[in-house]
Scaffold this active site. Structure first.
Site, short mmCIF file in Angstrom:
data_model
loop_
_atom_site.label_atom_id
_atom_site.label_comp_id
_atom_site.label_asym_id
_atom_site.label_seq_id
_atom_site.Cartn_x
_atom_site.Cartn_y
_atom_site.Cartn_z
N LYS A 55 32.49 37.03 39.26
CA LYS A 55 33.58 37.70 39.99
C LYS A 55 33.01 38.77 40.92
O LYS A 55 33.38 38.87 42.08
CB LYS A 55 34.60 38.29 39.02
CG LYS A 55 35.50 37.23 38.41
CD LYS A 55 36.35 37.74 37.26
CE LYS A 55 37.08 36.54 36.63
NZ LYS A 55 37.80 36.87 35.40
N GLN A 99 39.05 41.92 31.83
CA GLN A 99 38.58 40.61 31.35
C GLN A 99 39.07 40.37 29.92
O GLN A 99 38.84 41.20 29.04
CB GLN A 99 37.05 40.57 31.42
CG GLN A 99 36.46 39.21 31.10
CD GLN A 99 36.82 38.13 32.12
OE1 GLN A 99 36.83 38.37 33.32
NE2 GLN A 99 37.14 36.95 31.63
N ASP A 122 45.54 39.74 38.36
CA ASP A 122 45.60 38.59 37.46
C ASP A 122 47.04 38.06 37.38
O ASP A 122 47.27 36.96 36.89
CB ASP A 122 45.15 39.01 36.05
CG ASP A 122 43.84 38.35 35.64
OD1 ASP A 122 43.45 37.37 36.30
OD2 ASP A 122 43.23 38.82 34.66
#
Ligand code: NDP
Length: 291
Positions: A55, A99, A122
């Site tokens: 990422k 995460q 997200d």
């Protein structure tokens, strides 16, 4: 029957990243700063470390700023919430991603709810989930967005298609179903309690498999000519002892009947990070009043 089209997620993701890089350069030129994505990793889960690393690398490659916070597994809920609060207030941060999974003892639901919905790249915050459901502009979960973009790469309009989504998780199944509804598909969501799953899948012009069971969807479940998007990532035993990755769809069987299908690996997987970068640029543009 014409040969099934392989949907090349790697190439489509690469094209999307090039588009994002152009947008990111324009953003930086107009605002005098790069769009910024903060990624928070707690603990030392090896798979999470790999994801976070890619990422960060792809964020930088598209001309955005990557800010990474790596915290020890012993981090308390209070400390983690404190960091989220600081990132929420930080003007240079446009997107915040925590995460998952978090180490045991940390409440991921509370952490997600603490993220400013405008920075929730997200798309997991209940405010964004609600906006998706009501059709309001929102930050949309990355893997589901990738699935829809892949389906549209072979059928630019999905209007009127019978879509069957197998799986009803909050991170894949439910949001993908909402996105397909917004594309004017007629959507069925199937799950572990669905009766006659093969019969339900056979109705579909578009199948999205997000189950987590290797090769569960068989070739004879699929309507000839259907588009198949395989989200599953499953490692199974192989002769060399290393194991190999397969999806939730029996690829070789399905390939003989489908109109188009995503491979595993190289299908949905590469789209997820590309969509995260797209969400970051979208969030940055909205925050700067440019969208
Ligand atoms: P979850 O385990 O959260 O959800 C799985 C879903 O599949 C559940 O809704 C479950 O139903 C359903 N299911 C399980 N068994 C069956 C069955 N026998 N018949 C029908 N439905 C069944 O998984 P996720 O949604 O998080 O992930 C799904 C897959 O996608 C996994 O392989 C995961 O690794 C992969 N994935 C890939 C990503 C990518 O970037 N490519 C990103 C995210 C996930 P019920 O609700 O009834 O239990």
């Amino acid at each position: 029957m014409p040969e099934a089209k392989l949907i090349d997620g790697k190439a489509i993701a690469e094209a999307l990243r090039r588009e994002i890089a152009t947008g990111a350069a324009r953003f930086a030129a107009r605002t005098g700063r790069p769009a910024g994505l903060a990624v928070v990793l707690v603990g030392d889960d090896p798979a999470s470390q790999v994801y976070v690393k890619s990422k960060g690398r792809q964020t930088i490659e598209t001309g955005m700023r990557s800010i990474q916070h790596r915290l020890p597994a012993e981090t308390s809920q209070l400390e983690l919430m404190g960091l989220i609060e600081r990132l929420n207030k930080d003007e240079a941060v446009d997107g915040i991603l925590v995460q998952l999974p978090l180490p045991p003892g940390l409440d991921s639901g509370a952490v997600i709810e603490a993220i400013d919905p405008a920075k929730d790249v997200d798309g997991f915050h209940p405010v964004n989930a609600g906006r998706l459901m009501t059709g309001a502009p929102s930050l949309v979960p990355c893997t589901p967005l990738g699935c829809v973009l892949l389906a549209k790469s072979v059928s630019p309009s999905l209007k009127g298609l019978e879509a069957v989504v197998v799986g009803r998780s909050n991170i894949v199944g439910k949001p993908v179903a909402q996105l397909l509804l917004a594309e004017d598909c007629t959507v069925t969501i199937a799950h572990s309690r669905t009766r006659d799953l093969p019969g339900v899948v056979r109705r579909a012009d578009l199948v999205v498999a997000a189950v987590g069971r290797p090769e569960m969807v068989r070739g004879d479940w699929i309507k000839p000519g259907a588009i198949v998007i395989d989200v599953g990532i499953n490692r199974i035993a192989s002769g060399d002892g290393k194991g190999r990755l397969v999806g939730d769809v029996a690829f070789e069987e399905a390939r003989a009947v489908v109109g188009a299908i995503t491979p595993v690996p190289g299908g949905v997987g590469p789209m997820t990070i590309a969509c995260l970068l797209r969400n970051t640029l979208d969030a940055a543009s909205r925050r700067a009043g440019l969208a």
